[in-house]
Design an enzyme around this catalytic site. Structure first.
Site, short mmCIF file in Angstrom:
data_model
loop_
_atom_site.label_atom_id
_atom_site.label_comp_id
_atom_site.label_asym_id
_atom_site.label_seq_id
_atom_site.Cartn_x
_atom_site.Cartn_y
_atom_site.Cartn_z
N HIS A 1 0.82 -1.21 0.00
CA HIS A 1 0.00 0.00 0.00
C HIS A 1 0.86 1.27 0.00
O HIS A 1 0.33 2.37 -0.22
CB HIS A 1 -0.91 -0.01 1.23
CG HIS A 1 -2.20 0.74 1.04
ND1 HIS A 1 -2.50 1.44 -0.11
CD2 HIS A 1 -3.29 0.90 1.85
CE1 HIS A 1 -3.68 2.00 0.00
NE2 HIS A 1 -4.19 1.69 1.19
N ASP B 1 -2.21 2.30 -4.56
CA ASP B 1 -3.44 2.74 -3.91
C ASP B 1 -4.53 1.69 -4.05
O ASP B 1 -4.47 0.84 -4.94
CB ASP B 1 -3.92 4.07 -4.50
CG ASP B 1 -2.95 5.21 -4.21
OD1 ASP B 1 -2.30 5.16 -3.16
OD2 ASP B 1 -2.86 6.13 -5.04
#
Length: 423
Positions: A394, A398
């Site tokens: 992450h 995204d």
């Protein structure tokens, strides 16, 4: 008069370069004894690294003159493993002592090498004896013809530990050990338990998986895919495909192709973080996770975007055979940009795969299972469904990109013409 070959006649056996980030290996086993005849490039010793097992060949025709490192010893790239006396012939007989390594690295004293040599032991038992600095004469062998077994050695080790524990003075008001200390205390074995050292490959797998969890912000997103059209297409052409290309058409080539389509549209999933920079890769080297008896390995399909379905299947088949035979090289497993893992072959219905550092994404395939699905017209049909999982970093990817990637894979699998027509 000594018959020991002169140093000038010897050619050293050197630990070869073993690839990126690999600096040391363990001597898994010697394939030849001192005094045996050898031929140029004939395998002499087997090395185990944290990624592969490889053989080191003879540097010349002749006789194995010495073994500088015992089985179980650790060596670095460029180290001398032993020597071959070039042009020599094997003697009719050789002393028992000469058939053993001259300098066992796991021993605390040279005399232990001599005592160990006098007692017949398997390589695994000998390694255990050397690692624990034990005189094998002190152990009663219960194997065939009085041979030492692993159980004999482990029982002896536990006996010594028990004696030390009873002889040690009781501590006076010692503070309670911290959790980190508790984790490192030796564990007493039960009557039906066995302690076996982890292989270097298994240790490295553990380190890399923990490294991924410690350094990356791993998140997993899920979806499901209807395999009906891929299964029908495969069923209709599998015989002609195998007849023409000499390889079976599997599901993995469809997922590799679908993943490449999705990677091109979502380049962050094919990228990696290096220090404070993002490295975007405009090539698609897809790693395919393969389970072996030694552990999980991830050989790489190079430039998979340039291969046909047949090319991908042939590459996967070849790498799979090399993995099962322990013949993978460092080059086979370096430089992947994205990984696909198929837990479905073992019956897994759903899982959260762990990243293969420094990659930022891994696609998990799972078992195909018929489930009742509501069709667009409202009817209910039993359809062959597969859960898909994308684990991603992450820090660089995204949520929108991750979900978009997985949806694109789903679209390509549910309508394989999209792959062929690039739509």
């Amino acid at each position: 008069m000594s018959t020991k070959p002169s140093a000038k006649a010897n050619k050293d056996i050197i630990v070869p370069p073993m690839g990126e980030s690999v600096t040391e290996a363990t001597i898994s086993r010697w394939l030849k004894n001192v005094g045996d005849s050898v031929s140029l490039d004939e395998p002499l010793v087997e090395l185990e690294t944290d990624k592969v097992t490889l053989e080191v060949g003879a540097p010349a025709d002749g006789v194995l003159a010495s073994q500088a490192v015992a089985e179980g010893g650790t060596v670095e790239v460029g180290a001398i493993l032993g020597a071959v006396q070039e042009g020599a012939s094997a003697a009719p007989q050789k002393a028992e002592a000469e058939s053993k390594p001259q300098t066992p690295v796991a021993e605390s004293a040279a005399s232990q090498s001599t005592t160990s040599a006098e007692i017949p032991m398997s390589p695994a038992v000998k390694k255990l004896v050397q690692e624990n600095h034990i005189d094998p004469h002190q152990i009663q062998g219960n194997g065939k013809d009085g041979r030492l077994t692993k159980g004999d050695v482990l029982d002896f080790i536990e006996k010594i530990k028990s004696q030390k524990a009873t002889q040690a003075p009781a501590p006076s008001a010692a503070p309670s050990p911290q959790p980190s200390t508790i984790a490192t205390l030796p564990r007493e074995l039960g009557a039906r338990e066995e302690r076996v050292p982890m292989t270097r490959l298994r240790q490295r797998i553990a380190e890399r998986l923990k490294e991924a969890q410690n350094t990356a912000a791993i998140l997993t997103t899920f979806n499901e895919v209807d395999m009906t059209h891929v299964m029908n297409l495969r069923s209709s052409i599998k015989d002609s495909f195998e007849k023409k290309h000499g390889v079976k058409l599997g599901f993995m080539s469809f997922f590799v192709k679908a993943a490449i389509v999705a990677l091109k549209e979502n380049p962050a999933v094919n990228a990696e973080i290096h220090d404070n920079e993002l490295i975007f890769k405009n090539h698609y080297d897809i790693g395919v996770a393969v389970g072996t008896e030694q552990g999980l390995v991830v050989p790489v399909i190079r430039d998979a975007d340039q291969l046909s379905f047949a090319g991908i299947e042939k590459t996967i088949s070849g790498l799979g055979l090399k993995a099962r035979d322990g013949q993978l090289t460092m080059q086979d497993m370096q430089g992947g940009t994205f990984t696909i893992s198929n837990g479905g072959v073992y019956g897994s219905l759903m899982s959260t795969p762990i990243l293969n550092p420094p990659q930022s994404g891994i696609l998990g395939m799972h078992k195909i299972q018929k489930r009742p699905m509501v069709m667009p017209d409202g009817s209910i049909e039993a359809r062959p469904m597969m859960y898909l999982a994308l684990s991603y970093d992450h820090r660089i990817i995204d949520g929108k990109e991750a979900v978009t990637f997985l949806v694109r894979v789903k679209e390509c699998i549910e309508d394989p013409q999209r792959i062929l027509l690039d739509v």
